[in-house]
Design a protein around this motif. Structure first.
Motif, PDB file in Angstrom:
ATOM      1  N   GLU A 588     118.354  -2.722 -14.801  1.00 25.58           N
ATOM      2  CA  GLU A 588     116.996  -2.778 -14.719  1.00 25.58           C
ATOM      3  C   GLU A 588     116.544  -1.467 -14.004  1.00 25.58           C
ATOM      4  O   GLU A 588     116.673  -1.301 -12.937  1.00 25.58           O
ATOM      5  CB  GLU A 588     116.368  -3.993 -14.292  1.00 25.58           C
ATOM      6  N   ILE A 589     115.823  -0.429 -14.891  1.00 27.10           N
ATOM      7  CA  ILE A 589     115.322   0.717 -13.963  1.00 27.10           C
ATOM      8  C   ILE A 589     113.860   1.136 -14.350  1.00 27.10           C
ATOM      9  O   ILE A 589     113.334   0.395 -15.151  1.00 27.10           O
ATOM     10  CB  ILE A 589     116.341   1.921 -14.553  1.00 27.10           C
ATOM     11  N   SER A 590     113.608   2.114 -13.610  1.00 25.68           N
ATOM     12  CA  SER A 590     112.245   2.646 -13.875  1.00 25.68           C
ATOM     13  C   SER A 590     112.468   4.153 -13.690  1.00 25.68           C
ATOM     14  O   SER A 590     113.597   4.825 -12.864  1.00 25.68           O
ATOM     15  CB  SER A 590     111.227   2.015 -12.905  1.00 25.68           C
ATOM     16  N   ILE A 591     111.553   4.986 -14.056  1.00 24.76           N
ATOM     17  CA  ILE A 591     111.668   6.481 -14.027  1.00 24.76           C
ATOM     18  C   ILE A 591     110.594   6.986 -13.025  1.00 24.76           C
ATOM     19  O   ILE A 591     109.234   6.619 -13.223  1.00 24.76           O
ATOM     20  CB  ILE A 591     111.546   7.211 -15.413  1.00 24.76           C
ATOM     21  N   ASP A 592     110.758   7.604 -12.124  1.00 26.48           N
ATOM     22  CA  ASP A 592     109.860   8.134 -11.112  1.00 26.48           C
ATOM     23  C   ASP A 592     110.008   9.715 -10.835  1.00 26.48           C
ATOM     24  O   ASP A 592     111.024   9.657 -10.503  1.00 26.48           O
ATOM     25  CB  ASP A 592     109.817   7.435  -9.694  1.00 26.48           C
ATOM     26  N   ALA A 593     108.745  10.192 -11.258  1.00 26.99           N
ATOM     27  CA  ALA A 593     109.121  11.936 -11.096  1.00 26.99           C
ATOM     28  C   ALA A 593     110.125  12.199 -11.714  1.00 26.99           C
ATOM     29  O   ALA A 593     110.872  13.321 -11.195  1.00 26.99           O
ATOM     30  CB  ALA A 593     108.843  12.113  -9.537  1.00 26.99           C
ATOM     31  N   GLY A 594     110.576  11.789 -12.756  1.00 26.97           N
ATOM     32  CA  GLY A 594     111.644  12.327 -13.779  1.00 26.97           C
ATOM     33  C   GLY A 594     113.173  11.990 -12.931  1.00 26.97           C
ATOM     34  O   GLY A 594     114.196  12.578 -13.509  1.00 26.97           O
ATOM     35  N   ALA A 595     113.188  11.159 -12.157  1.00 27.82           N
ATOM     36  CA  ALA A 595     114.503  10.561 -11.501  1.00 27.82           C
ATOM     37  C   ALA A 595     114.706   9.070 -11.950  1.00 27.82           C
ATOM     38  O   ALA A 595     113.462   8.258 -11.755  1.00 27.82           O
ATOM     39  CB  ALA A 595     114.463  10.799 -10.125  1.00 27.82           C
ATOM     40  N   VAL A 596     115.702   8.461 -12.123  1.00 25.27           N
ATOM     41  CA  VAL A 596     116.003   7.189 -12.183  1.00 25.27           C
ATOM     42  C   VAL A 596     116.075   6.524 -10.948  1.00 25.27           C
ATOM     43  O   VAL A 596     116.517   6.781  -9.986  1.00 25.27           O
ATOM     44  CB  VAL A 596     116.996   7.000 -13.130  1.00 25.27           C
ATOM     45  N   LYS A 597     115.339   5.322 -10.751  1.00 32.95           N
ATOM     46  CA  LYS A 597     115.573   4.237  -9.727  1.00 32.95           C
ATOM     47  C   LYS A 597     116.117   2.886 -10.276  1.00 32.95           C
ATOM     48  O   LYS A 597     115.602   2.236 -11.439  1.00 32.95           O
ATOM     49  CB  LYS A 597     114.141   3.815  -9.170  1.00 32.95           C
ATOM     50  N   VAL A 598     117.055   2.566 -10.014  1.00 34.64           N
ATOM     51  CA  VAL A 598     117.889   1.418 -10.215  1.00 34.64           C
ATOM     52  C   VAL A 598     117.460   0.199  -9.585  1.00 34.64           C
ATOM     53  O   VAL A 598     117.592   0.056  -8.481  1.00 34.64           O
ATOM     54  CB  VAL A 598     119.537   1.579 -10.429  1.00 34.64           C
ATOM     55  N   HIS A 599     116.722  -0.668 -10.093  1.00 38.41           N
ATOM     56  CA  HIS A 599     116.037  -1.838  -9.394  1.00 38.41           C
ATOM     57  C   HIS A 599     117.077  -3.101  -9.325  1.00 38.41           C
ATOM     58  O   HIS A 599     117.265  -3.684  -8.504  1.00 38.41           O
ATOM     59  CB  HIS A 599     114.880  -2.521 -10.212  1.00 38.41           C
ATOM     60  N   LYS A 600     117.624  -3.399 -10.371  1.00 36.55           N
ATOM     61  CA  LYS A 600     118.580  -4.412 -10.548  1.00 36.55           C
ATOM     62  C   LYS A 600     119.799  -4.331 -11.472  1.00 36.55           C
ATOM     63  O   LYS A 600     119.580  -3.598 -12.536  1.00 36.55           O
ATOM     64  CB  LYS A 600     117.924  -5.741 -10.832  1.00 36.55           C
ATOM     65  N   ILE A 601     120.840  -4.896 -11.092  1.00 36.73           N
ATOM     66  CA  ILE A 601     122.140  -4.854 -12.121  1.00 36.73           C
ATOM     67  C   ILE A 601     122.587  -6.366 -12.116  1.00 36.73           C
ATOM     68  O   ILE A 601     123.016  -7.092 -11.032  1.00 36.73           O
ATOM     69  CB  ILE A 601     123.307  -4.102 -11.696  1.00 36.73           C
ATOM     70  N   THR A 602     122.549  -6.962 -13.281  1.00 38.63           N
ATOM     71  CA  THR A 602     122.773  -8.326 -13.287  1.00 38.63           C
ATOM     72  C   THR A 602     124.179  -8.398 -14.055  1.00 38.63           C
ATOM     73  O   THR A 602     124.600  -7.822 -15.163  1.00 38.63           O
ATOM     74  CB  THR A 602     121.982  -9.161 -14.311  1.00 38.63           C
ATOM     75  N   CYS A 603     125.234  -9.120 -13.594  1.00 37.45           N
ATOM     76  CA  CYS A 603     126.337  -9.217 -14.168  1.00 37.45           C
ATOM     77  C   CYS A 603     127.092 -10.433 -14.620  1.00 37.45           C
ATOM     78  O   CYS A 603     127.098 -11.328 -13.528  1.00 37.45           O
ATOM     79  CB  CYS A 603     127.627  -8.460 -13.383  1.00 37.45           C
ATOM     80  N   VAL A 604     127.368 -10.752 -15.679  1.00 34.18           N
ATOM     81  CA  VAL A 604     128.000 -11.904 -16.245  1.00 34.18           C
ATOM     82  C   VAL A 604     129.538 -11.964 -16.552  1.00 34.18           C
ATOM     83  O   VAL A 604     129.905 -10.875 -17.297  1.00 34.18           O
ATOM     84  CB  VAL A 604     127.199 -12.470 -17.308  1.00 34.18           C
ATOM     85  N   VAL A 605     130.151 -12.731 -15.967  1.00 31.99           N
ATOM     86  CA  VAL A 605     131.844 -12.426 -15.833  1.00 31.99           C
ATOM     87  C   VAL A 605     132.791 -13.551 -16.255  1.00 31.99           C
ATOM     88  O   VAL A 605     132.343 -14.771 -15.781  1.00 31.99           O
ATOM     89  CB  VAL A 605     132.370 -12.071 -14.182  1.00 31.99           C
ATOM     90  N   ASP A 606     133.506 -13.484 -17.390  1.00 35.63           N
ATOM     91  CA  ASP A 606     134.438 -14.584 -17.819  1.00 35.63           C
ATOM     92  C   ASP A 606     135.665 -13.825 -17.347  1.00 35.63           C
ATOM     93  O   ASP A 606     136.158 -13.239 -18.093  1.00 35.63           O
ATOM     94  CB  ASP A 606     134.318 -14.978 -18.850  1.00 35.63           C
TER      95      ASP A 606
END
Lengths: 713, 157
Positions: A588-606
Motif C-alpha cells: 500500500e503506497i502513496s506518491i508524495d512530490a514524485g516519490a513513493v511512500k510505502v505505508h504497509k506491506i501485507t504478506c500471506v504465507v503458506d
C-alpha cells in the motif's frame, strides 16, 4: 575475474552444478569420504552425529546448519527434542564440524542455503531424536531386566511401568553402545509437543548482552590481527609494493603478499589498518580496467536481441502461439547488481600449526571453507578443522570463501593465530554481487482475450558457471523461479542467454526469485491491463487448478483489503511460489512530490507445516525489509572496473524511521515444510511497482525505484 | 598510558591515543560486545555511552575519552536485567544479533532521556542503527514494552 586466488578452489574437485528443477542453489560436493564427524572418535554419551548426553544430564545438540539469524539454532534442536522427549530450554548448541553426516541432501554439501535447513532436517533430526530415545529406553530396560515395551520416555528420563526412573544422563553411556534402531516410527502431527510452538529462540539471551561470539569476536591466545589491501578494480592484482613505511609502524609484525592482495599483520587491528594505509602498491588493474555499467548494459541488450537461447522450459508451442495471437504484449525488464552488505564484514581467524589448521569462521559452506584453506596451505582437507561461529548476516555472501585463504596464509607465515578482518569498504567493493539481468517478456491473447502464451527470456551472467564452468545448465540460479511459472497457460517458454561481463557474481538472498519475480509479477499486471481485467481477477482466472496458490491469493486479497484504499493510497499485488512455499504480498503506497511512500506491506504465507511460527514471522518481516531496501535503492554501479558504492552512505538500506507497517499472516497447512528465510524478499519489488502503476499509470520496468520521478502519465 | 573508565572500572590503556575507542574496547580490553559495522559512524553497531550520551565508538579516539565514563553493552546490566534486555528477550527481537548491542545502547539512551517514548521518538532515536535482518518492528515494540516494564517497576532506566 574477481580475486580467484590460487588457493581458492579446485573447482573440478568439489563442485558440480545441477540444473533447473532442483533448488536455486544446488552444489554437489564430491569430497573425499570421511566417516562421522571428521574422523573424531565417538565420545561417551554421543548417541548420534547430532546428540551428546552427558552423565550430568546435559544435552548438547550439534547443529549442522549455520546460524545467521534465520533461527536454525532453535528450529533444528526442536525437531530432535520433539522425539527425544526433552524440552529445549536447557539444550546446549554447538556447531557441527565438517562431516559426511552433516551434508544437506537438498544442496549436496554441508551448505546453509536455499532456505531448506528445516526441510532437510525435518525427517533426519526427528529420526535421530527417536533413535536416541529408543536406545535410552533399551538401556534402561536392560538395567531393570524388563522389555523396552514396559518403559517409556518422559521429559529427559525413562520410566518403567513399575514406577522406576533413570535419567538420560545415567543411561547415555550405555545407550551409546547399543545398535542404532532402524525404521523408527515418528510421532503423528497431532502428538507434537514442541513442533508448531513459538518457543523462545535459544540464541536470544547471548544476543542482548554482548556475549554472543561471532567470527569477528574470536579470541585466541597470542592472536594477531590482519588487514588486507585489495585492488579497487575488480580482478586487479598487486604488481609490486613498497612496505618500508608500513613495516616500521608500531605493532606491525609482517607484511605479506597473497593472491587477493597485500596483508599487514599487527598486534592490534587498528595498527594493521593504519599501516595498510601506508603501503605503496602498484596495481595491475587487469581486464576490467575499462569496465562500466554502460558497457555491462550494452552487452546484455545485445545478447537479449541476438535471440539465441537455451530452453529451460517449453510447454506447447509458444512460438506459434505468439505468432498467431489476436493480441501480443511485450516488455523488457532490467535488474541491477546488488551487494549483500551483511552487518558483520568478512573475517576469518586461522590457527596454523605444522600440518594442521583450525579455522574459526562464519561460513555457510563448511566443506568449501575447509577446502579453501587446505588448498592455500597445501594440506589435505582433513587436516583443516572448521569451527563455525555465529554469523552476523550472510544472505549468501558466506557461501563464498574468498576471505579464508589469506587468513590461513597469514597464520602460517607468522606461526600464530591470525584474525583477518575486512573493512566495510573492502566488503562493499569486493562482494560477489547479485548478477544484473535483462528480461524480455511476451504474452499472447486469443480473440476472447484469454492468455494463450507466455515467453520469458533472460540474459544474465551465470552464477553456477563460476563454480562449475563445464555446467550444461548454467542457468538454475538466474531463472529457476521463472521456470517454475505456475499460472496455467497452454504455451510457455522460459529461455536463457548467458552473457558474462567480466565480473564474478554470487548468490543473494532469494536468488533467482528476486530477479525473476519482479519481471514476472509486474508483467502479469501488464497483461491484466491489456485484457482490461483487475490484476487479482486476472491471476485468479489462471489458477483454477491450483488450490494452494488460489487460497493464498484469496487470503491476501481479503487480509489486505484489495479493492479498497484510503484517499491517495494505492495497492499492488504479487504472488509467488519458491522453496516449497507459496506467498503473496500486497503493498500500500502513496506518491508524495514524485516519490513513493510505502505505508504497509501485507504478506500471506503458506510455508507448509511450521516448526516455530514466531521465527517464521520474523523471517518474513526481515525478508520484506531486505526486499524493500533493494527495491527502493539497491544499485551497485561500476566505473573503470571499480564499484562506486563503498559504505552505507552510498549503498542505502532501510532504517527504522523508513519502515512501513508489515503484517504477516501464516496459513495453517498440511504441506511439507517449505523454505522461509528467502521468499518474502522477492515479492516486494513487484508489489510496490504494481501499486505505483495503479497510482500513476507509469510502469516501472527497472530497479531500483531510486530517484525515478513518479508523476502521473 | 591513558586512564579509561569503562563500566565503572578504571583501567589504564597503553595504546596510540588516536586509536578509536571501538578497537580499544575490542582488541585491548577483549570486550567484543561492541561491534564494528562501517567504521564511519553510519550504522550504529558500535554505539556506546559516553557520560550517558550515545556515541559511535568507531570514530571516537581514545584521547577524547579520558576522564569520561564509558558504558558498553557489557555494562548495561550484569545479568540481562535491564528492562530493555528483558523486553528484547520477551519479544525475541534479534535475528543474526550482530547489530543488537548498538540497538540496545541507542534504546537505553533514549529511555534514559524519555521513559515513555512515542513511535516517532523511537524512530528518531533509532534511525542511526542499521539492522540488515530487518528487526525494526520488533525493536520498536520492545522499546515500548521496556517503557511499560519501567513504569511498572517505578524505577528509572
Amino acid at each position: 575475474m574477481h580475486s580467484p586466488s590460487p588457493a581458492a578452489i579446485n573447482r573440478r574437485d568439489f563442485l558440480a552444478s545441477v540444473g533447473v528443477g532442483g533448488a536455486g542453489l544446488v552444489l554437489a560436493l564430491s569430497l573425499p569420504a570421511r566417516g562421522g564427524a571428521a574422523g573424531v572418535r565417538k565420545a561417551a554419551g554421543e548417541l548420534n552425529a547430532w546428540l551428546r548426553i552427558g552423565a550430568d544430564n546435559s544435552i548438547t545438540v550439534l547443529v549442522d546448519r549455520s546460524e545467521m539469524g534465520q533461527g536454525v539454532y532453535t528450529a533444528l534442536p526442536m525437531l530432535l527434542a520433539e522425539e527425544l522427549e526433552v524440552g529445549i530450554a536447557a539444550i546446549r548448541i554447538i556447531s557441527a564440524p565438517v562431516g559426511d553426516a552433516y551434508v544437506n541432501q537438498g544442496n549436496g554439501g554441508q551448505i546453509t542455503g536455499t532456505s531448506n535447513s528445516v526441510a532437510d532436517a525435518w525427517l533426519k533430526l526427528r529420526t535421530a531424536g527417536a533413535q536416541a530415545r529408543l536406545m535410552l529406553t533399551s538401556a534402561a530396560a536392560q538395567v531393570w531386566g524388563i522389555v523396552p515395551d514396559q518403559c517409556h520416555a518422559e521429559n529427559g528420563s525413562i520410566q518403567s511401568a513399575h514406577g522406576k526412573s533413570l535419567s538420560y544422563g545415567e543411561l547415555a553411556a550405555a545407550a551409546a553402545k547399543l545398535p542404532v534402531p532402524q525404521n523408527v516410527k515418528l510421532k503423528e502431527r497431532a502428538d507434537f509437543k514442541l513442533i508448531g510452538q513459538s518457543l523462545p529462540r535459544l540464541d536470544t539471551p547471548s544476543k542482548v548482552d554482548g556475549s554472543a561470539e561471532f567470527g569477528i569476536d574470536v579470541k585466541l591466545p597470542g592472536m594477531l590481527h590482519a588487514a588486507l589491501a585489495q585492488c579497487a578494480t575488480l580482478g586487479g592484482s598487486a604488481q609490486s609494493f613498497d612496505a618500508s613505511t608500513a613495516q616500521a609502524m608500531p605493532g606491525v609484525r609482517k607484511v605479506l603478499s597473497c593472491a587477493s592482495g597485500i596483508m599487514v599483520i599487527a598486534d592490534h587491528y587498528w595498527q594493521a589498518i593504519k599501516a595498510r594505509d601506508e603501503l605503496k602498491i602498484s596495481w595491475d588493474h587487469g581486464a576490467n580496467a575499462k569496465l562500466d555499467n554502460a558497457g555491462i548494459r550494452a552487452a546484455l541488450h545485445k545478447s537479449l536481441l541476438a535471440g539465441k537461447s537455451l530452453s529451460a522450459r517449453k510447454d506447447g508451442d509458444p512460438v506459434q502461439a505468439l505468432k498467431g495471437a489476436h493480441k501480443n504484449v511485450s516488455a523488457v525488464y532490467e535488474l541491477p547488481m546488488l551487494a549483500h552488505a551483511p552487518m558483520e564484514p568478512m573475517n576469518c581467524t586461522a590457527d596454523v600449526r605444522g600440518d594442521r589448521c583450525d579455522l574459526y569462521v562464519g561460513t555457510q559452506a563448511q566443506q568449501l571453507a575447509q577446502s579453501a584453506a587446505a588448498a592455500a596451505l597445501g594440506l589435505a582437507p582433513e587436516k583443516v578443522r572448521v569451527f563455525t561461529t555465529l554469523i552476523g548476516g550472510a544472505f549468501g555472501r558466506r557461501l563464498d570463501t574468498d576471505f579464508i585463504p589469506a587468513a590461513a596464509l597469514a597464520s602460517q607465515a607468522v606461526g600464530r593465530p591470525v584474525k583477518l578482518l575486512w573493512t566495510r569498504e573492502d566488503d562493499m567493493m569486493h562482494d560477489f554481487y547479485r548478477p544484473p539481468a535483462l528480461i524480455g517478456l511476451s504474452g499472447a491473447f486469443d480473440a476472447q482475450m484469454k492468455l494463450t502464451a507466455w515467453d520469458f527470456h533472460t540474459t544474465s551472467p551465470s552464477i553456477t558457471a563460476r563454480f562449475d564452468p563445464t555446467s550444461k545448465d548454467p542457468f538454475d540460479s538466474v531463472l529457476e523461479a521463472a521456470a517454475n511459472y505456475f499460472y496455467v497457460v497452454p504455451n510457455v517458454a522460459v529461455r536463457y542467454t548467458r552473457q558474462e561481463v567480466g565480473v564474478d557474481f554470487g548468490y543473494l538472498r532469494s536468488v533467482s526469485n528476486a530477479i525473476n519475480c519482479f519481471a514476472v509479477e509486474c508483467f502479469m499486471d501488464e497483461l491484466a491491463a491489456a485484457a482490461d481485467v483487475k490484476p487479482y481477477d486476472f491471476r485468479h482466472g489462471l489458477l483454477a487448478s491450483k488450490p494452494r496458490h488460489r487460497r493464498v491469493l484469496e487470503e491476501a486479497g481479503r487480509r489486505a483489503g484489495l479493492g479498497e484504499a484510503a484517499p491517495g493510497h494505492f495497492k499492488g499485488l504479487a504472488l509467488m511460489e519458491a522453496y516449497g512455499t507459496v506467498l503473496a504480498e500486497v503493498a500500500e503506497i502513496s506518491i508524495d512530490a514524485g516519490a513513493v511512500k510505502v505505508h504497509k506491506i501485507t504478506c500471506v504465507v503458506d510455508c507448509g507445516q511450521m516448526v516455530n511460527p514466531k521465527i517464521i514471522e520474523s523471517q518474513v518481516e526481515g525478508g520484506i525489509v531486505f526486499g524493500l531496501s533493494s527495491t527502493l535503492w539497491g544499485d551497485i554501479t561500476i566505473s573503470k572496473g571499480q564499484v562506486q558504492q563503498t559504505n552505507f552512505n552510498t549503498y542505502r538500506v532501510l532504517r527504522a524511521n523508513e519502515m512501513p507497517i508489515i503484517e504477516v499472516h501464516l496459513l495453517s497447512s498440511d504441506e511439507p515444510p517449505g523454505g522461509i528465510g528467502e521468499p518474502s524478499v522477492a515479492l516486494v519489488a513487484p508489489a510496490v511497482c504494481n501499486a505505483i502503476c495503479a497510482a500513476t499509470g507509469r510502469r516501472l520496468r527497472a530497479l531500483p525505484i531510486g530517484t525515478q520521478q513518479l508523476t502521473r502519465t | 598510558m591513558i586512564k579509561l573508565n569503562v563500566n565503572s572500572t578504571v583501567l589504564e590503556i597503553d595504546a596510540d591515543p588516536e586509536t578509536p575507542l571501538l578497537w580499544v574496547l575490542r582488541d585491548h580490553l577483549g570486550m567484543t560486545g561492541t561491534k564494528f559495522g562501517c567504521g564511519k559512524a553510519m550504522c550504529g553497531a558500535c554505539t556506546v555511552h559516553l557520560d550517558g550520551v550515545p556515541v559511535r565508538s568507531c570514530l571516537v579516539p581514545l584521547n577524547a575519552v579520558e576522564g569520561k565514563a564509558v558504558t558498553t553493552i557489557e555494562g548495561l546490566s550484569a545479568d540481562r536485567s535491564h528492562v530493555l534486555q528483558k523486553a528484547w528477550i520477551e519479544l525475541d527481537v534479534p535475528q543474526c544479533g550482530y547489530c543488537q548491542s548498538g540497538q540496545l545502547m541507542s534504546a537505553a539512551a533514549l529511555l534514559n532521556a524519555n521513559p515513555d517514548p512515542s513511535d516517532a521518538d523511537i524512530d528518531a532515536a533509532m534511525a542511526g542503527n542499521i539492522c540488515r535482518c530487518g528487526t525494526y518492528s520488533r525493536i520498536r515494540a520492545a522499546v515500548h514494552r521496556a517503557a511499560e516494564l519501567l513504569k511498572a517497576s517505578g524505577a528509572h532506566a
